[in-house]
Design a protein around this motif. Structure first.
Motif, short mmCIF file in Angstrom:
data_model
loop_
_atom_site.label_atom_id
_atom_site.label_comp_id
_atom_site.label_asym_id
_atom_site.label_seq_id
_atom_site.Cartn_x
_atom_site.Cartn_y
_atom_site.Cartn_z
N ALA A 182 -2.10 5.54 -8.33
CA ALA A 182 -1.55 6.31 -7.22
C ALA A 182 -2.66 7.04 -6.46
CB ALA A 182 -0.53 7.32 -7.75
N THR B 287 7.43 4.10 0.34
CA THR B 287 7.64 3.92 1.78
C THR B 287 7.11 2.57 2.28
OG1 THR B 287 5.61 5.08 2.35
CG2 THR B 287 7.62 6.39 2.19
N THR C 172 0.34 -1.85 -1.55
CA THR C 172 -0.74 -2.24 -2.45
C THR C 172 -0.29 -3.27 -3.49
OG1 THR C 172 -1.88 -0.13 -2.15
CG2 THR C 172 -2.43 -1.40 -4.11
N MET D 79 9.15 0.82 -6.15
CA MET D 79 8.07 1.23 -7.06
C MET D 79 8.15 0.54 -8.42
SD MET D 79 7.52 5.26 -6.08
CE MET D 79 9.20 5.83 -6.37
N ASP E 272 4.85 1.73 4.20
CA ASP E 272 3.40 1.49 4.28
C ASP E 272 2.76 1.46 2.89
OD1 ASP E 272 3.89 4.18 3.93
OD2 ASP E 272 2.18 4.85 5.13
N ASP E 273 3.55 1.48 1.84
CA ASP E 273 3.02 1.34 0.47
C ASP E 273 3.04 -0.13 0.10
OD1 ASP E 273 2.44 4.06 -0.33
OD2 ASP E 273 4.59 4.43 -0.15
N GLY F 28 -3.92 4.62 -4.17
CA GLY F 28 -3.09 4.72 -2.97
C GLY F 28 -2.21 3.51 -2.69
N GLY F 29 -1.12 3.75 -1.99
CA GLY F 29 -0.27 2.66 -1.50
C GLY F 29 0.74 2.13 -2.50
N ILE F 30 1.10 2.93 -3.53
CA ILE F 30 2.11 2.43 -4.47
C ILE F 30 3.36 3.31 -4.50
CG2 ILE F 30 0.42 1.21 -5.89
CD1 ILE F 30 0.79 3.43 -8.04
N GLY F 31 3.63 4.02 -3.42
CA GLY F 31 4.83 4.85 -3.33
C GLY F 31 6.03 4.07 -2.80
N GLY G 143 -5.71 3.60 2.39
CA GLY G 143 -4.90 4.59 3.10
C GLY G 143 -5.42 4.98 4.46
N ASP H 198 -4.04 0.78 5.48
CA ASP H 198 -2.79 0.23 4.94
C ASP H 198 -2.50 -1.09 5.65
OD1 ASP H 198 -2.22 2.51 3.28
OD2 ASP H 198 -1.62 3.58 5.08
#
Lengths: 241, 241
Positions: free
Chosen positions: B149, B75, B80, B120, B77-78, B70-73, B12, B47
């Motif tokens: 998350a 948007t 992962t 997601m 920039d997610d 982090g990075g699994i939402g 992130g 990211d």
């Protein structure tokens, strides 16, 4: 974006065991951002010679600057200075200038400069000392590696004395807007904006407050005009359905 | 010491810019220590697809377990999940079971499961889902990598559901004693003790309180008898001149 790059290397078993929270990385990140230096990576490794050397060599080759925290005290597990010397392939020994600094400090405080404390005057060949206004024992810069204490007050003082000597970049600006809706609802519009402004980075940070979803949108970049234009579009995004 | 090993990978930009403090590493460290799993390294990367893939491949080869945050939402920039698929060289697509979980969640909350939110449900081939009791969108385990998350409450819930399924080791015990003298004064005796008890690790953490120097000594290991013996010697060290 041509800003200088940096990495942080935190050294210490106490961080990895969970005993101590690392606060130095956040402090450094904030300070570097203010000077236009981009913190690209942070690592935490144990008090282990091979692990420190491997991390140092990976990071100093990849980034313009490496900042380390921890492992420069008087005890047997303070092995950072030796690891830095090994990583650079240079010698290390008690150095006169560092020795004098410690002598003066211990005379002033009435404590004994014993053999273990004298270890703190071991400085790799070719390094430049970093002033420690709190407890005297210096840090040092060797090549692009800045070696600092782990105790936060001392780390912060050392960062303050190192940063003015580094070439910064265009300030990394950021602006934030709070949008009273879920991250997933604005994700497509945010993606479109990110595509329209490739020189800016768009981050979104969801939160839940009193049962309501919201998102903080953060835009970062070095071009104030672009940033302002993007914020106007974000604001209309925040107002629109 | 044959305890399983682990690494943490925090993903992130917001951590590296200093905007957000990472609290997940400390939480994981504490939980792993309690289960006898040794956290050996932690990294924070941006990211950035290539940076995430490189870190994943370095860490999953070196340690028994890798935990990411982090990075699994929803948007742009997610990224992962895609980076994990790339690191393992497997495909990734919306998966039915994850899709059903999201459908049920968004029906319940009255929100729309739009295209960005559906991201997601993208799960790498062969992964096992990790339950998300807070906001539904699942994490997943692929091989020895546990993808979770970044939001601390969700990260912590996911850790709680993953850890019971992992083989732990002998509990990593630790004891602490507070010595009212400077670190440098007891460093030699501490070094001697560390040499006498090679199966234990001895850490020392100096502090200054109301102008007086003191040191917290922490001994860690898996053998309760050895630990008790070392603490007796440390206590006499604390009392002696």
């Amino acid at each position: 974006m041509g800003n200088p790059t940096a990495a942080m290397l935190v050294i210490g078993d106490e961080i990895l065991s969970g005993r101590t929270r690392d606060t130095n990385t956040n402090h450094l990140a904030t300070q570097l951002t203010g000077r236009g230096i981009r913190l690209c990576e942070a690592r935490v490794v144990a008090d282990d010679h091979a692990a420190i050397v491997a991390a140092l060599n990976a990071l100093r080759g990849a980034y313009d600057h490496v900042f380390t925290s921890g492992g420069i005290g008087p005890t047997h597990d303070d092995i950072t200075a030796d690891a830095v010397a090994a990583a650079f392939g240079v010698g290390i020994d008690v150095r006169d200038d560092a020795h004098e600094i410690l002598k003066a400090h211990y005379q002033r405080t009435g404590l004994e400069l014993n053999a273990m404390r004298l270890r703190m005057a071991r400085i790799p060949e070719g390094a430049v000392l970093i002033d420690n206004p709190i407890s005297a024992a210096p840090g040092f810069t060797l090549g692009n590696v800045h070696v600092m204490a782990g105790v936060p007050a001392i780390f912060e003082a050392m960062v303050a004395s190192v940063l003015p000597g580094l070439t910064g970049g265009d300030p990394l600006l950021s602006q934030m807007i709070d949008v009273p809706r879920g991250e997933g609802e604005i994700a497509q519009a945010l993606k479109d904006l990110a595509g329209k402004y490739p020189a800016l980075s768009f981050g979104s940070y969801p939160y839940q407050r009193n049962g309501a979803y919201g998102t903080q949108l953060v835009v970062r970049g070095t071009d104030a005009g672009l940033l302002a234009a993007a914020m106007v579009e974000l604001a209309s995004l925040a107002g629109a359905a």
